[in-house]
Design an enzyme around this catalytic site. Structure first.
Site, PDB file in Angstrom:
ATOM      1  N   CYS A   7       0.845  -1.205   0.000  1.00  0.00           N
ATOM      2  CA  CYS A   7       0.000   0.000   0.000  1.00  0.00           C
ATOM      3  C   CYS A   7       0.873   1.246   0.000  1.00  0.00           C
ATOM      4  CB  CYS A   7      -0.947   0.005   1.202  1.00  0.00           C
ATOM      5  SG  CYS A   7      -2.387  -1.074   1.009  1.00  0.00           S
ATOM      6  N   ASN A  87       1.789 -16.466  -4.035  1.00  0.00           N
ATOM      7  CA  ASN A  87       1.896 -17.235  -2.806  1.00  0.00           C
ATOM      8  C   ASN A  87       0.769 -16.820  -1.876  1.00  0.00           C
ATOM      9  OD1 ASN A  87       4.335 -18.596  -3.523  1.00  0.00           O
ATOM     10  ND2 ASN A  87       5.460 -16.710  -3.116  1.00  0.00           N
ATOM     11  N   HIS A 100      -0.373 -10.212  -4.472  1.00  0.00           N
ATOM     12  CA  HIS A 100       0.538  -9.844  -5.561  1.00  0.00           C
ATOM     13  C   HIS A 100       0.810 -11.051  -6.431  1.00  0.00           C
ATOM     14  CE1 HIS A 100       2.920 -10.955  -2.019  1.00  0.00           C
ATOM     15  NE2 HIS A 100       3.821 -11.457  -2.846  1.00  0.00           N
TER      16      HIS A 100
HETATM   17  P1  AMP Z   1       6.026 -13.188  -1.464  1.00  0.00           P
HETATM   18  O1  AMP Z   1       7.164 -13.939  -0.823  1.00  0.00           O
HETATM   19  O2  AMP Z   1       5.268 -13.964  -2.476  1.00  0.00           O
HETATM   20  O3  AMP Z   1       5.153 -12.524  -0.413  1.00  0.00           O
HETATM   21  O4  AMP Z   1       6.722 -12.047  -2.310  1.00  0.00           O
HETATM   22  C1  AMP Z   1       7.094 -10.810  -1.790  1.00  0.00           C
HETATM   23  C2  AMP Z   1       8.043 -10.223  -2.784  1.00  0.00           C
HETATM   24  O5  AMP Z   1       8.168  -8.848  -2.521  1.00  0.00           O
HETATM   25  C3  AMP Z   1       9.465 -10.813  -2.722  1.00  0.00           C
HETATM   26  O6  AMP Z   1       9.808 -11.379  -3.999  1.00  0.00           O
HETATM   27  C4  AMP Z   1      10.332  -9.612  -2.365  1.00  0.00           C
HETATM   28  O7  AMP Z   1      11.591  -9.626  -2.996  1.00  0.00           O
HETATM   29  C5  AMP Z   1       9.467  -8.449  -2.820  1.00  0.00           C
HETATM   30  N1  AMP Z   1       9.712  -7.195  -2.133  1.00  0.00           N
HETATM   31  C6  AMP Z   1       9.818  -6.990  -0.792  1.00  0.00           C
HETATM   32  N2  AMP Z   1      10.011  -5.687  -0.522  1.00  0.00           N
HETATM   33  C7  AMP Z   1      10.019  -5.046  -1.729  1.00  0.00           C
HETATM   34  C8  AMP Z   1      10.181  -3.687  -2.128  1.00  0.00           C
HETATM   35  N3  AMP Z   1      10.362  -2.698  -1.235  1.00  0.00           N
HETATM   36  N4  AMP Z   1      10.157  -3.398  -3.446  1.00  0.00           N
HETATM   37  C9  AMP Z   1       9.984  -4.379  -4.362  1.00  0.00           C
HETATM   38  N5  AMP Z   1       9.806  -5.682  -4.053  1.00  0.00           N
HETATM   39  C10 AMP Z   1       9.829  -6.016  -2.752  1.00  0.00           C
HETATM   40 ZN    ZN Z   2      -1.837  -3.272   1.200  1.00  0.00          ZN
END
Ligand code: AMP
Ligand code: ZN
Length: 114
Positions: A7, A87, A100
């Site tokens: 967000c 996930n 996402h």
């Molecule tokens: P998940 O493990 O499916 O919840 O994926 C979360 C994803 O968000 C991971 O691949 C992280 O590398 C990515 N992530 C976490 N923080 C950031 C950020 N500030 N900007 C871009 N990607 C992020």
């Molecule tokens: Zn959110």
């Protein structure tokens, strides 16, 4: 949601490398890419995970896949192939509790999982 990372990214309070945006969707490069192309697509509406998708969100989910296809085409991987991963929950390893979709492409992923 106040304390939700994605967000904050959508609102520009945390920086991101934007790839796509429309009224309902935001897409940006993953900070820790698992493939040469690794883009996250998120609804601007805070939905915790696919488990929390409601009837009224069904059209939005379709639009996210259309946006993914648009970017896959722009990145030149539409014909080569790409993987879309979401996930859901602890056992799947969901770390950010805002729905996402990972777009992964640019390498042969074969049998490998994310
Ligand atoms: P998940 O493990 O499916 O919840 O994926 C979360 C994803 O968000 C991971 O691949 C992280 O590398 C990515 N992530 C976490 N923080 C950031 C950020 N500030 N900007 C871009 N990607 C992020
Ligand atoms: Zn959110």
């Amino acid at each position: 949601m106040e304390d939700c990372l994605f967000c904050k990214i959508i609102r520009g309070k945390v920086p991101s490398k934007k790839v796509y945006e429309d009224d309902e969707i935001y897409a940006f490069e993953d900070i820790n890419p698992a493939a040469p192309i690794h883009i996250l697509f998120v609804p601007k509406k805070h939905i915790e995970s696919i488990a929390k998708i409601e009837k009224e969100d069904e059209a939005l989910i379709g639009k996210i896949y259309s946006a993914i296809n648009k970017i896959a085409e722009e990145k030149g991987v539409k014909d080569k192939g790409y993987r879309v991963v979401t996930n859901c929950g602890k056992d799947a390893g969901q770390t950010v509790k805002h729905l996402h979709f990972h777009l992964l492409a640019g390498t042969n992923m074969g049998e490998k999982l994310l």
